[in-house]
Motif scaffolding. Structure first.
Motif, PDB file in Angstrom:
ATOM      1  N   PRO A  36       0.810  -1.219  -0.055  1.00  0.00           N
ATOM      2  CA  PRO A  36       0.149   0.156  -0.031  1.00  0.00           C
ATOM      3  C   PRO A  36       0.768   1.120   0.075  1.00  0.00           C
ATOM      4  CG  PRO A  36      -0.020  -1.064   2.185  1.00  0.00           C
ATOM      5  CD  PRO A  36       0.638  -1.970   1.286  1.00  0.00           C
ATOM      6  N   VAL A  37       0.152   2.405  -0.609  1.00  0.00           N
ATOM      7  CA  VAL A  37       0.944   3.589  -0.559  1.00  0.00           C
ATOM      8  C   VAL A  37       1.258   4.391   0.790  1.00  0.00           C
ATOM      9  CG1 VAL A  37       0.667   5.929  -1.011  1.00  0.00           C
ATOM     10  CG2 VAL A  37      -0.433   4.175  -2.738  1.00  0.00           C
ATOM     11  N   SER A  38       0.785   4.003   1.774  1.00  0.00           N
ATOM     12  CA  SER A  38       1.243   4.476   3.129  1.00  0.00           C
ATOM     13  C   SER A  38       2.322   3.742   3.639  1.00  0.00           C
ATOM     14  CB  SER A  38      -0.032   4.346   4.174  1.00  0.00           C
ATOM     15  OG  SER A  38      -0.217   2.913   4.186  1.00  0.00           O
ATOM     16  N   GLN A  39       2.680   2.470   3.173  1.00  0.00           N
ATOM     17  CA  GLN A  39       3.825   1.694   3.693  1.00  0.00           C
ATOM     18  C   GLN A  39       5.092   2.191   2.990  1.00  0.00           C
ATOM     19  OE1 GLN A  39       3.092  -2.719   3.648  1.00  0.00           O
ATOM     20  NE2 GLN A  39       5.272  -3.014   3.218  1.00  0.00           N
ATOM     21  N   VAL A  40       5.276   2.622   2.048  1.00  0.00           N
ATOM     22  CA  VAL A  40       6.295   3.170   1.484  1.00  0.00           C
ATOM     23  C   VAL A  40       6.969   4.196   1.583  1.00  0.00           C
ATOM     24  CG1 VAL A  40       7.512   3.022  -0.960  1.00  0.00           C
ATOM     25  CG2 VAL A  40       5.831   1.246  -0.571  1.00  0.00           C
ATOM     26  N   LYS A  41       8.254   4.246   1.884  1.00  0.00           N
ATOM     27  CA  LYS A  41       8.942   5.486   2.136  1.00  0.00           C
ATOM     28  C   LYS A  41       9.960   5.797   1.404  1.00  0.00           C
ATOM     29  CE  LYS A  41       5.968   6.494   5.338  1.00  0.00           C
ATOM     30  NZ  LYS A  41       4.842   7.424   5.200  1.00  0.00           N
ATOM     31  N   ALA A  42      10.499   4.742   0.652  1.00  0.00           N
ATOM     32  CA  ALA A  42      11.765   4.739  -0.118  1.00  0.00           C
ATOM     33  C   ALA A  42      11.470   3.752  -1.411  1.00  0.00           C
ATOM     34  CB  ALA A  42      13.019   4.158   0.723  1.00  0.00           C
ATOM     35  N   LEU A  43      12.107   4.349  -2.462  1.00  0.00           N
ATOM     36  CA  LEU A  43      12.020   3.735  -3.710  1.00  0.00           C
ATOM     37  C   LEU A  43      13.346   3.509  -4.472  1.00  0.00           C
ATOM     38  CD1 LEU A  43       9.446   6.298  -5.423  1.00  0.00           C
ATOM     39  CD2 LEU A  43       9.193   4.091  -4.238  1.00  0.00           C
ATOM     40  N   ASP A 191       9.841   9.451   0.578  1.00  0.00           N
ATOM     41  CA  ASP A 191      10.710  10.732   0.961  1.00  0.00           C
ATOM     42  C   ASP A 191      11.871  10.594   0.031  1.00  0.00           C
ATOM     43  OD1 ASP A 191       9.144  11.654   2.941  1.00  0.00           O
ATOM     44  OD2 ASP A 191       9.764  10.067   4.335  1.00  0.00           O
ATOM     45  N   GLU A 192      12.412   9.481  -0.387  1.00  0.00           N
ATOM     46  CA  GLU A 192      13.618   9.371  -1.311  1.00  0.00           C
ATOM     47  C   GLU A 192      13.409   8.515  -2.580  1.00  0.00           C
ATOM     48  OE1 GLU A 192      16.782   7.933   1.174  1.00  0.00           O
ATOM     49  OE2 GLU A 192      16.006   5.737   1.189  1.00  0.00           O
ATOM     50  N   ILE A 193      14.224   8.392  -3.477  1.00  0.00           N
ATOM     51  CA  ILE A 193      14.349   7.567  -4.631  1.00  0.00           C
ATOM     52  C   ILE A 193      15.924   7.429  -4.696  1.00  0.00           C
ATOM     53  CG2 ILE A 193      14.016   9.303  -6.188  1.00  0.00           C
ATOM     54  CD1 ILE A 193      12.716   7.001  -8.177  1.00  0.00           C
ATOM     55  N   ARG A 194      16.412   6.205  -5.059  1.00  0.00           N
ATOM     56  CA  ARG A 194      17.720   5.782  -5.366  1.00  0.00           C
ATOM     57  C   ARG A 194      17.572   5.081  -6.512  1.00  0.00           C
ATOM     58  NH1 ARG A 194      20.570   3.690   0.185  1.00  0.00           N
ATOM     59  NH2 ARG A 194      20.029   5.581   1.629  1.00  0.00           N
ATOM     60  N   ILE A 195      18.408   5.450  -7.551  1.00  0.00           N
ATOM     61  CA  ILE A 195      18.811   5.017  -8.868  1.00  0.00           C
ATOM     62  C   ILE A 195      20.065   4.234  -9.157  1.00  0.00           C
ATOM     63  CG2 ILE A 195      18.363   5.200 -11.196  1.00  0.00           C
ATOM     64  CD1 ILE A 195      16.324   7.451 -10.605  1.00  0.00           C
ATOM     65  N   ILE A 229      11.004  15.284  -3.732  1.00  0.00           N
ATOM     66  CA  ILE A 229      11.527  13.931  -3.284  1.00  0.00           C
ATOM     67  C   ILE A 229      13.063  14.017  -3.388  1.00  0.00           C
ATOM     68  CG2 ILE A 229      11.599  12.957  -5.561  1.00  0.00           C
ATOM     69  CD1 ILE A 229      10.874  10.171  -4.169  1.00  0.00           C
ATOM     70  N   THR A 230      13.645  13.317  -2.201  1.00  0.00           N
ATOM     71  CA  THR A 230      15.136  13.482  -2.244  1.00  0.00           C
ATOM     72  C   THR A 230      15.510  12.220  -3.283  1.00  0.00           C
ATOM     73  OG1 THR A 230      15.217  14.185  -0.068  1.00  0.00           O
ATOM     74  CG2 THR A 230      17.144  13.040  -1.058  1.00  0.00           C
ATOM     75  N   ALA A 231      16.239  12.830  -4.246  1.00  0.00           N
ATOM     76  CA  ALA A 231      16.476  11.779  -5.370  1.00  0.00           C
ATOM     77  C   ALA A 231      18.256  11.816  -5.495  1.00  0.00           C
ATOM     78  CB  ALA A 231      16.084  12.363  -6.849  1.00  0.00           C
ATOM     79  N   GLU A 232      18.704  10.548  -5.404  1.00  0.00           N
ATOM     80  CA  GLU A 232      20.028  10.062  -5.552  1.00  0.00           C
ATOM     81  C   GLU A 232      20.225   9.078  -6.601  1.00  0.00           C
ATOM     82  OE1 GLU A 232      23.653   8.538  -2.527  1.00  0.00           O
ATOM     83  OE2 GLU A 232      21.842   8.437  -1.899  1.00  0.00           O
ATOM     84  N   VAL A 233      21.215   9.475  -7.366  1.00  0.00           N
ATOM     85  CA  VAL A 233      21.599   8.669  -8.564  1.00  0.00           C
ATOM     86  C   VAL A 233      22.998   8.181  -8.418  1.00  0.00           C
ATOM     87  CG1 VAL A 233      21.746   8.486 -11.079  1.00  0.00           C
ATOM     88  CG2 VAL A 233      19.874  10.003 -10.179  1.00  0.00           C
ATOM     89  N   ILE A 234      23.103   6.749  -8.408  1.00  0.00           N
ATOM     90  CA  ILE A 234      24.239   6.177  -7.863  1.00  0.00           C
ATOM     91  C   ILE A 234      24.930   5.802  -9.076  1.00  0.00           C
ATOM     92  CG2 ILE A 234      25.642   4.430  -6.809  1.00  0.00           C
ATOM     93  CD1 ILE A 234      22.300   5.860  -5.221  1.00  0.00           C
ATOM     94  N   GLN A 235      26.220   6.515  -9.581  1.00  0.00           N
ATOM     95  CA  GLN A 235      26.987   5.884 -10.609  1.00  0.00           C
ATOM     96  C   GLN A 235      27.602   4.632 -10.151  1.00  0.00           C
ATOM     97  OE1 GLN A 235      27.429   7.553 -13.890  1.00  0.00           O
ATOM     98  NE2 GLN A 235      28.391   5.495 -14.242  1.00  0.00           N
ATOM     99  N   VAL A 236      27.491   3.646 -11.030  1.00  0.00           N
ATOM    100  CA  VAL A 236      28.147   2.253 -10.634  1.00  0.00           C
ATOM    101  C   VAL A 236      29.246   1.945 -11.418  1.00  0.00           C
ATOM    102  CG1 VAL A 236      27.356  -0.350 -10.706  1.00  0.00           C
ATOM    103  CG2 VAL A 236      25.678   1.487 -10.124  1.00  0.00           C
ATOM    104  N   THR A 237      30.228   1.428 -10.976  1.00  0.00           N
ATOM    105  CA  THR A 237      31.470   0.872 -11.757  1.00  0.00           C
ATOM    106  C   THR A 237      31.235   0.245 -12.849  1.00  0.00           C
ATOM    107  OG1 THR A 237      32.854   1.258  -9.368  1.00  0.00           O
ATOM    108  CG2 THR A 237      33.774   0.171 -11.122  1.00  0.00           C
ATOM    109  N   GLU A 238      31.794   0.502 -13.685  1.00  0.00           N
ATOM    110  CA  GLU A 238      31.370  -0.574 -14.926  1.00  0.00           C
ATOM    111  C   GLU A 238      32.124  -1.670 -14.887  1.00  0.00           C
ATOM    112  OE1 GLU A 238      32.772   3.918 -17.166  1.00  0.00           O
ATOM    113  OE2 GLU A 238      34.029   2.172 -17.058  1.00  0.00           O
ATOM    114  N   THR A 239      31.219  -2.680 -15.184  1.00  0.00           N
ATOM    115  CA  THR A 239      31.843  -4.041 -15.253  1.00  0.00           C
ATOM    116  C   THR A 239      31.335  -4.753 -16.512  1.00  0.00           C
ATOM    117  OG1 THR A 239      29.576  -4.565 -14.069  1.00  0.00           O
ATOM    118  CG2 THR A 239      31.439  -4.317 -12.641  1.00  0.00           C
ATOM    119  N   ASN A 240      32.358  -4.768 -17.571  1.00  0.00           N
ATOM    120  CA  ASN A 240      32.018  -5.378 -18.438  1.00  0.00           C
ATOM    121  C   ASN A 240      32.524  -6.591 -19.014  1.00  0.00           C
ATOM    122  OD1 ASN A 240      30.836  -2.586 -19.098  1.00  0.00           O
ATOM    123  ND2 ASN A 240      32.632  -1.922 -19.932  1.00  0.00           N
ATOM    124  N   THR A 241      31.905  -7.380 -19.777  1.00  0.00           N
ATOM    125  CA  THR A 241      32.350  -8.887 -20.029  1.00  0.00           C
ATOM    126  C   THR A 241      32.076  -9.132 -21.569  1.00  0.00           C
ATOM    127  OG1 THR A 241      30.559  -9.824 -19.507  1.00  0.00           O
ATOM    128  CG2 THR A 241      32.177  -9.820 -17.759  1.00  0.00           C
TER     129      THR A 241
END
Length: 593
Positions: A36-43, A191-195, A229-241
């Motif tokens: 439910p909507v009320s339960q989610v505080k972070a995405l 309140d926040e979203i992390r990508i 909303i507090t938005a944090e976009v995390i740059q992930v280290t490249e891992t290519n194969t």
């Protein structure tokens, strides 16, 4: 629609009442109920390819750089190419049948896996896997991959042909922003979203999107609108194969066969059947990686010169800087023939060029080299060329303990390329990238002939293969180590040379040594463009040694086996001729010509 205007436009075009959990679920290919909507505080939003899972990329050492770009360009193939064909992803590792039971061990970014587990355990967080892969082709496959790792996402979202409200998407980013818009409005108490994202272009676009989104909310007069909303976009280290080279070539051949079949049926505007061809950059006596390392100990750089200013080679004794005509190949004993050599001198020229003089063992052994004196080009500075070996006049003797004896093997430096099938093209002619009419006339004498000229040298006669000018062209000339200037389908450029495969930018160390490639090979699913930087005209082109494929830096000093000949691919053909008929090929690896 760009990232700066998407948020405002979407908010203006939809009513808040339309943001419901039921509507949000339509984006997901899972059937599980959402909290439910009320339960989610972070995405918490995770990208799939090369963020969570180390999806294979085209191998820069296997394909020319233009072909690498073409493979990832949707418009080049009826079936969409590398990122739109599920068989490529299914072939990861040892294939889905073997990898699924062991959860694709070694093909995950384990740090991101740990973060996903933490997100799942967080009671007030909604965990989403968001990828630009097409829903129709990849939904079931990605669900199987994720389930094997026991990652219980709340939503797994892949790009549909049309969104839940019949939206169409001009790009992967446009599609992802549409989902994120629904997500933050549906769970309006979050309140926040992390990508988590690996592509710099996408991380920047996400940040701009939420900056615009929050500004729009602050300027909104609607009291029912959600708060910023507090938005944090995390740059992930490249891992290519990459895939196993044999597997990769076979999968690309299958993709080409599918493309050509569609052309025969007349269901696609592209007109030319494609095929895989071999590009031979040079033929030489190839030095093993172990002996390369020994020979490189002979290089003494001047005081103050840094190693990263020098390209270390020591990988072959040049026979000819092109495909070897059969008659000449027979004279040197054929591909695979072993020949022993001994170092008898060393020289440098103006601190730009280092070479070792060698002699065959035994001294009366039959050989052919492109230079009057058999040499191994050891190292070059950035602005030097192998042809400068001609300027060396004084060879210095070396101590007996440095007079290394090493064994070589006759072989070719080969990469594969994809081009339109050419009517009447012979096997030898196909080894040259898109030869122009003059080159075609030069080759009419065929692979079994070469003409005596000034230049190439045997121990018993002074003869040169057809069409090659006299003078030393060098042992490597930066030909095709990794990225190359070779044609994508339809490109008429030729005579280009690429830099050696990237040794920098190989990702992290958690891939079980599966061949890493330069970062530049990885593009978004729908924004790949060919790099014209590698398209040069004319046989006089002399590349700089920093002209490697995308993502490859000068220098590359790793001795990783690239100085060995290209592995035998087998005898299968499996291509289409110009009349649309499929060629045979039931053994070995089909590679076109």
């Amino acid at each position: 629609m760009n990232g700066n205007t998407t948020a405002a436009n979407v908010m203006a075009g939809r009513k808040l009442a339309s943001y419901t959990i039921t509507g949000l679920k339509r984006w997901s290919c899972l059937t599980r109920e959402l909290p439910p909507v009320s339960q989610v505080k972070a995405l918490h939003v995770y990208d799939f390819d090369n963020t969570l899972f180390m999806s294979p990329l085209p191998n820069l050492k296997l394909w020319t750089s233009q072909t690498t770009g073409s493979l990832q360009t949707q418009e080049c193939f009826v079936n969409g190419g590398w990122w739109h064909d599920p068989h490529i992803l299914e072939a990861t590792g040892q294939g889905i049948e073997k990898e699924e039971p062991r959860a694709w061990d070694g093909w995950w970014n384990e740090q991101i896996v740990d973060l996903v587990h933490l997100s799942i355990k967080q009671s007030d967080a909604l965990t989403i896997l968001l990828t630009g892969r097409g829903e129709d082709n990849f939904a079931q496959l990605i669900k199987r991959i994720v389930a094997s790792k026991k990652l219980a996402f709340d939503m797994i979202c892949l790009k549909p042909q049309a969104g839940p409200n019949n939206q169409t998407f001009t790009s992967t980013m446009n599609y992802k922003q549409a989902i994120l818009q629904d997500l933050v409005h549906t769970y309006k108490d979050a309140d926040e979203i992390r990508i988590y994202e690996d592509r710099i272009k996408h991380t920047r676009a996400f940040r701009e999107h939420f900056e615009t989104f929050n500004k729009t909310l602050l300027n909104s007069s609607d009291p029912a609108s959600r708060k910023p909303i507090t938005a944090e976009v995390i740059q992930v280290t490249e891992t290519n194969t990459t895939l196993d080279p044999i597997t990769e070539t076979a999968e690309v051949q299958r993709m080409i066969n599918s493309h050509n079949t569609a052309l025969i049926s007349g269901n696609h505007p592209l007109s030319a059947p494609l095929e895989i061809k071999r590009t031979v950059f040079f033929t030489g006596y190839l030095v093993s990686p172990i002996d390369t390392a020994r020979l490189l100990t002979l290089v003494k750089l001047p005081s103050g010169m840094r190693e990263n200013e020098v390209k270390f080679l020591a990988n072959n004794i040049l026979i000819t800087p092109r495909p070897c005509p059969q008659l000449l190949l027979d004279k040197v004993g054929g591909i695979g023939r072993k020949q022993t050599w001994q170092v008898i001198g060393i020289a440098s020229w103006e601190s730009r060029f280092w070479a070792a003089r060698v002699t065959p063992v035994p001294a009366n052994a039959s050989y052919h080299t492109d230079n009057p004196t058999p040499i191994v080009v050891l190292a070059l500075t950035r602005n030097a060329r192998p042809s400068e070996a001609n300027r060396i006049q004084n060879w210095q003797p070396i101590p007996s303990d440095k007079q290394y004896i090493f064994q070589t093997e006759v072989g070719e430096k080969v990469q594969l390329r994809i081009e339109p099938a050419v009517e009447g093209e012979g096997e030898y002619e196909s080894l040259f990238q898109n030869p122009n009419p003059k080159r075609r006339r030069d080759h009419q004498e065929g692979p079994d002939s070469y003409r005596p000229t000034k230049g190439g040298h045997h121990n018993d006669e002074n003869r040169r293969l057809n069409g090659v000018n006299g003078g030393y062209r060098g042992g490597n000339q930066n030909r095709g180590r990794g990225g190359n200037n070779n044609a994508n389908p339809g490109n008429q450029n030729r005579n280009t040379r690429g830099g050696r495969g990237g040794h920098n930018h190989r990702g992290n160390n958690n891939s079980n040594n599966r061949g890493r490639v330069g970062r530049g090979a990885y593009k978004s699913l729908d924004d790949v463009q060919s790099n014209s930087r590698y398209s040069h005209h004319g046989s006089s082109y002399q590349p700089n040694y920093d002209d490697g494929g995308p993502g490859q830096n000068f220098p590359n000093n790793n001795n990783d086996g690239n100085n060995s000949s290209f592995p035998a691919l087998g005898g299968g053909i499996g291509t289409y001729n110009n009349n649309g008929a499929q060629g045979g090929g039931d053994g070995g690896l089909p590679y076109g010509k």
